[in-house]
Design an enzyme around this catalytic site. Structure first.
Site, mmCIF file in Angstrom:
data_model
loop_
_atom_site.group_PDB
_atom_site.id
_atom_site.type_symbol
_atom_site.label_atom_id
_atom_site.label_comp_id
_atom_site.label_asym_id
_atom_site.label_seq_id
_atom_site.Cartn_x
_atom_site.Cartn_y
_atom_site.Cartn_z
ATOM 1 C CG HIS A 36 -3.980 -162.370 45.082
ATOM 2 N ND1 HIS A 36 -3.236 -163.442 45.900
ATOM 3 C CD2 HIS A 36 -3.349 -161.015 45.173
ATOM 4 C CE1 HIS A 36 -2.329 -162.686 46.261
ATOM 5 N NE2 HIS A 36 -2.361 -161.207 45.854
ATOM 6 C CD GLN A 60 5.168 -152.872 45.939
ATOM 7 O OE1 GLN A 60 4.928 -152.443 44.768
ATOM 8 N NE2 GLN A 60 4.434 -153.228 46.966
ATOM 9 C CD GLU A 145 -12.812 -152.558 52.433
ATOM 10 O OE1 GLU A 145 -12.890 -153.265 53.351
ATOM 11 O OE2 GLU A 145 -13.498 -151.845 51.835
ATOM 12 C CB SER A 183 1.691 -163.396 49.072
ATOM 13 O OG SER A 183 0.604 -163.079 48.366
HETATM 14 P P1 AMP Z 1 -0.294 -158.504 46.841
HETATM 15 O O1 AMP Z 1 0.007 -159.442 45.702
HETATM 16 O O2 AMP Z 1 -0.148 -158.684 48.310
HETATM 17 O O3 AMP Z 1 0.249 -157.216 46.203
HETATM 18 O O4 AMP Z 1 -2.000 -158.170 46.683
HETATM 19 C C1 AMP Z 1 -2.552 -157.645 45.408
HETATM 20 C C2 AMP Z 1 -3.935 -157.142 45.565
HETATM 21 O O5 AMP Z 1 -4.582 -158.129 46.360
HETATM 22 C C3 AMP Z 1 -3.841 -155.640 46.755
HETATM 23 O O6 AMP Z 1 -4.794 -155.024 46.128
HETATM 24 C C4 AMP Z 1 -4.262 -156.424 48.010
HETATM 25 O O7 AMP Z 1 -4.908 -155.613 48.879
HETATM 26 C C5 AMP Z 1 -5.204 -157.424 47.744
HETATM 27 N N1 AMP Z 1 -5.301 -158.628 48.549
HETATM 28 C C6 AMP Z 1 -4.113 -159.167 49.253
HETATM 29 N N2 AMP Z 1 -4.559 -159.958 50.286
HETATM 30 C C7 AMP Z 1 -6.314 -159.933 50.395
HETATM 31 C C8 AMP Z 1 -7.069 -160.425 50.821
HETATM 32 N N3 AMP Z 1 -6.759 -161.413 51.904
HETATM 33 N N4 AMP Z 1 -8.186 -160.020 50.647
HETATM 34 C C9 AMP Z 1 -8.477 -159.129 49.701
HETATM 35 N N5 AMP Z 1 -7.666 -158.477 49.097
HETATM 36 C C10 AMP Z 1 -6.479 -158.912 49.236
#
Ligand code: AMP
Length: 275
Positions: A36, A60, A145, A183
């Site tokens: 993040h 979701q 990505e 996460s």
């Molecule tokens: P989330 O909190 O899992 O919904 O993720 C929020 C944003 O962070 C989304 O755009 C994810 O694709 C991005 N994200 C989550 N894990 C990673 C990672 N390891 N590397 C890059 N971006 C991430």
């Protein structure tokens, strides 16, 4: 600064915009990690006012158990980010007040892969992302990505609904052993954490096999067998797809992406790499 109300956030953004600042949005579900933070860093390069939204979006989650177990670490998230950028942390009631009945319905590329295994997931994601984009009206929004299919769908939504925002893709951040930061990783048991990086290694082997001429179906079958052998199960999918349409790869189609989702105990991991 932490905003919990839409009105206050909008007023603050209007002020910054009037001062000439570019606005960047980083939507998240919290339990923040370095992945993040890499999105925030990317946003800071071009935007003077960066807003990180933290909202565990119930719409979701196709499984109530998954929603109940999703990590929530608001105090740590605030400690990590507050001061560096603005935080938007709305309640479920703020985002979906009583009487709420509208949703963004996705189709096409959202029906495959994650969409096929998590019914309703992408409609929920599309609804909340559209709401966050209209609430904040950013110049740019930053997506990882890591969630490749989500990224392609968000691009599609922005195009289809004519939303005036530039979507910026950020590369997947990984642990030194190759496991993509997520996460959900904090829910892995000690033994599962040792197996988890094999998701990436097996995908790399599969991608190499396809790149070097092995028949795609045979390479995917070998990959799935390797997943099972390593201790993953069930494997929701391991597919070689056109990177943007996410249609299954056909001879000559390019660029290609390899995408996978598999359970390790009760934790579902996803990953994707270029072929
Ligand atoms: P989330 O909190 O899992 O919904 O993720 C929020 C944003 O962070 C989304 O755009 C994810 O694709 C991005 N994200 C989550 N894990 C990673 C990672 N390891 N590397 C890059 N971006 C991430």
């Amino acid at each position: 600064m932490i905003y919990r109300s839409i009105e206050t956030l909008r007023r603050a953004i209007a002020t910054r915009r009037a001062e000439g600042d570019r606005i960047g949005l980083v939507p998240t579900m919290g339990a923040l990690h370095e992945g993040h933070i890499s999105l925030v860093q990317e946003a800071e390069k071009t935007c003077q006012h960066v807003i990180v939204s933290i909202f565990v979006n119930p719409r979701q989650f196709n499984s109530q158990t998954d929603l109940a177990h999703y990590p929530r670490t608001e105090a740590d998230d605030i400690a990590l980010l507050d001061g560096r950028c603005s935080l938007f942390i709305p309640s479920v009631e703020t985002m979906y007040p009583s009487g709420y009945c509208t949703s963004v319905q996705t189709g096409g590329l959202a029906e495959r892969l994650e969409g096929a295994h998590r019914p309703g997931h992408f409609d929920g994601m599309a609804t909340v992302v559209t709401k966050l984009l209209t609430i904040t009206g950013p110049d740019q929004a930053f997506f990882g990505e890591k969630d490749w299919q989500q990224l392609q769908i968000v691009r599609r939504i922005v195009q289809d609904l004519n939303l005036p925002v530039d979507i910026v893709a950020c590369p997947t951040l990984r642990e030194p052993d190759g496991l993509a930061l997520s996460s959900r990783n904090r829910r892995l048991s000690h033994s599962a954490r040792e197996i988890a990086p094999k998701l990436h290694t097996i995908m790399q082997d599969t991608a190499l096999a396809i790149r070097t001429g092995m028949e795609t179906d045979a390479a995917l079958a070998a990959g799935k067998e390797a997943f099972a052998h390593a201790g993953f199960g069930p494997v929701d999918y391991l597919e070689c797809c056109h990177a943007e349409t996410l249609e299954p790869a056909r001879p000559g189609s390019a660029p290609l992406r390899l995408l996978a989702a598999a359970f390790l105990g009760s934790v579902r991991l996803i990953d994707n790499i270029v072929i």
